[in-house]
Design an enzyme around this catalytic site. Structure first.
Site, mmCIF file in Angstrom:
data_model
loop_
_atom_site.group_PDB
_atom_site.id
_atom_site.type_symbol
_atom_site.label_atom_id
_atom_site.label_comp_id
_atom_site.label_asym_id
_atom_site.label_seq_id
_atom_site.Cartn_x
_atom_site.Cartn_y
_atom_site.Cartn_z
ATOM 1 N N MET A 159 -10.222 7.755 8.912
ATOM 2 C CA MET A 159 -10.768 8.307 7.318
ATOM 3 C C MET A 159 -11.830 9.074 7.721
ATOM 4 O O MET A 159 -12.759 9.339 6.889
ATOM 5 C CB MET A 159 -11.268 7.085 6.397
ATOM 6 C CG MET A 159 -10.251 6.162 5.991
ATOM 7 S SD MET A 159 -11.168 4.639 5.546
ATOM 8 C CE MET A 159 -11.899 3.861 6.618
ATOM 9 N N LYS A 204 -3.862 3.098 -2.790
ATOM 10 C CA LYS A 204 -4.772 3.911 -3.286
ATOM 11 C C LYS A 204 -4.782 5.484 -2.570
ATOM 12 O O LYS A 204 -4.374 5.417 -1.507
ATOM 13 C CB LYS A 204 -6.268 3.376 -2.656
ATOM 14 C CG LYS A 204 -6.534 1.898 -3.005
ATOM 15 C CD LYS A 204 -7.936 1.819 -2.587
ATOM 16 C CE LYS A 204 -8.501 0.339 -2.930
ATOM 17 N NZ LYS A 204 -7.824 -0.668 -2.312
ATOM 18 N N ASP A 218 0.980 -0.937 0.144
ATOM 19 C CA ASP A 218 0.082 -0.161 -0.161
ATOM 20 C C ASP A 218 0.748 1.272 -0.046
ATOM 21 O O ASP A 218 2.036 1.221 0.287
ATOM 22 C CB ASP A 218 -0.958 0.062 1.289
ATOM 23 C CG ASP A 218 -1.931 -0.737 1.088
ATOM 24 O OD1 ASP A 218 -2.283 -1.453 0.016
ATOM 25 O OD2 ASP A 218 -2.839 -0.856 2.040
HETATM 26 N N1 SAH Z 1 -5.451 -0.608 8.420
HETATM 27 C C1 SAH Z 1 -5.068 0.725 8.906
HETATM 28 C C2 SAH Z 1 -6.115 1.818 8.608
HETATM 29 C C3 SAH Z 1 -6.329 2.141 7.075
HETATM 30 S S1 SAH Z 1 -7.673 3.151 6.726
HETATM 31 C C4 SAH Z 1 -4.748 0.733 10.588
HETATM 32 O O1 SAH Z 1 -5.048 -0.436 11.099
HETATM 33 O O2 SAH Z 1 -4.148 1.719 10.905
HETATM 34 C C5 SAH Z 1 -6.697 4.689 6.576
HETATM 35 C C6 SAH Z 1 -6.812 5.571 7.937
HETATM 36 O O3 SAH Z 1 -6.270 5.328 8.682
HETATM 37 C C7 SAH Z 1 -6.580 6.997 7.373
HETATM 38 O O4 SAH Z 1 -7.607 7.741 6.885
HETATM 39 C C8 SAH Z 1 -6.530 7.609 8.849
HETATM 40 O O5 SAH Z 1 -7.623 7.844 9.519
HETATM 41 C C9 SAH Z 1 -5.983 6.110 9.534
HETATM 42 N N2 SAH Z 1 -4.598 6.440 9.431
HETATM 43 C C10 SAH Z 1 -3.676 5.558 9.067
HETATM 44 N N3 SAH Z 1 -2.136 6.006 9.477
HETATM 45 C C11 SAH Z 1 -2.357 6.701 10.162
HETATM 46 C C12 SAH Z 1 -1.431 7.796 10.654
HETATM 47 N N4 SAH Z 1 0.028 7.438 10.452
HETATM 48 N N5 SAH Z 1 -1.739 8.891 11.669
HETATM 49 C C13 SAH Z 1 -3.011 9.152 11.652
HETATM 50 N N6 SAH Z 1 -4.206 8.290 11.135
HETATM 51 C C14 SAH Z 1 -3.860 7.262 10.420
#
Ligand code: SAH
Length: 281
Positions: free
Chosen positions: A175, A60, A38
């Protein structure tokens, strides 16, 4: 243990700080024939991959054309059926808003063996690095991970705002930046207190992490003013106050003594710790 031929590993890469990658993820990255990854993976995450490994970007970008989900599933299946050991590397945890469930179903339907390797999810880690414990004995006995539905493929929100407004604990929105205004209004309309502390954490655990602290009613305005953008988490609940309460918090460590004055931390300075190098590529 080395990645096995014909198997797909759905691997979580953690929220951004390379130091939060699991040993299992590094072992699999180091031994896989093919890695489908990703956009939101830690810097240097692929540094330990084999020189001859096939590295395929299938990320994406919100609002931009990307490899469709069915196509990703198809390519994972083809690679495994060709006898390759395959790592599907995702940000955070593969089963927390990571579409790992869908990919697992596609693999199972095709009779391809797969394994899930959990990762540190952003909801817990970004909050922690911002000084926010998502649960707290006094302030939050439960935590809910909620989608803010920024996924371009989903237009409708299926969220039960009434249930969320009355949820007895912390709400962590993934998100959630783009729809923050609407979501906050929906929560308040359903009975959540507009004065409840709330925080937005941008680039949690990554270089340049920033946190905006406000109330549920004013966070959208603060986010707009500060220009907080993706990736960011929204945390709603009394624990969000702790981002202010812990002075000098950065990179998951409190850098000032407890006796120093607890000045409100509105914006967090750039994360000072250098990234860990994972070895030569
Ligand atoms: N699988 C991932 C989430 C994917 S959805 C997990 O478990 O963390 C993508 C969303 O995750 C982003 O829109 C944001 O809301 C959050 N996100 C992912 N990495 C982040 C980060 N380093 N800091 C803040 N939000 C994050």
């Amino acid at each position: 243990m080395r990645a096995r031929a014909g198997v797909v590993y759905l691997v979580g890469a953690g929220p951004g700080d390379p130091g939060l990658m699991t040993m299992r993820s590094l072992e699999l990255i180091a031994s896989a024939d093919a890695i489908f990854h990703d956009r939101l993976i830690p810097p240097g995450a692929l540094a330990g991959a084999r020189e001859d490994a096939e590295l395929v970007y299938v990320g994406k970008v919100p609002g931009k054309p990307s490899v469709p989900q069915e196509e990703i599933g198809k390519r994972l299946i083809e690679a495994a059926q060709a006898g390759k050991s395959v790592v599907r590397l995702k940000g955070g945890d593969p089963f927390v808003f990571g579409r790992g469930g869908e990919e697992g179903e596609a693999l199972r339907a095709a009779g391809v063996e797969f394994e899930v390797v959990p990762g540190v999810t952003a909801g817990v880690a970004a909050s922690a690095y911002a000084g926010i414990p998502v649960t707290h004995r006094d302030d939050a006995s439960a935590v809910a991970f909620v989608t803010g539905h920024e996924d371009p493929e989903k237009e409708e929100t299926a969220l039960d705002w009434d249930a969320l407004a009355h949820f007895p604990g912390t709400l962590v929105f993934y998100m959630g930046v783009k729809r923050l205004n609407d979501n906050a209004a929906a929560l308040i309309a359903a009975g959540r207190d507009a004065d409840e502390p709330a925080a937005a954490i941008e680039r949690g655990t990554m270089d340049g992490q920033r946190t905006a602290v406000a109330t549920l009613g004013t966070l959208a305005e603060a986010v707009e003013r500060e220009g907080i953008g993706s990736p960011a988490l929204i945390v709603v609940g009394p624990v969000s106050r702790d981002a202010r309460r812990l002075p000098g918090w950065s990179g998951g460590r409190c850098t000032e003594s407890a006796s120093s004055s607890p000045a409100p931390v509105r914006r967090q300075a750039a994360w000072p710790r250098p990234f860990v190098r994972l070895g030569p590529r």
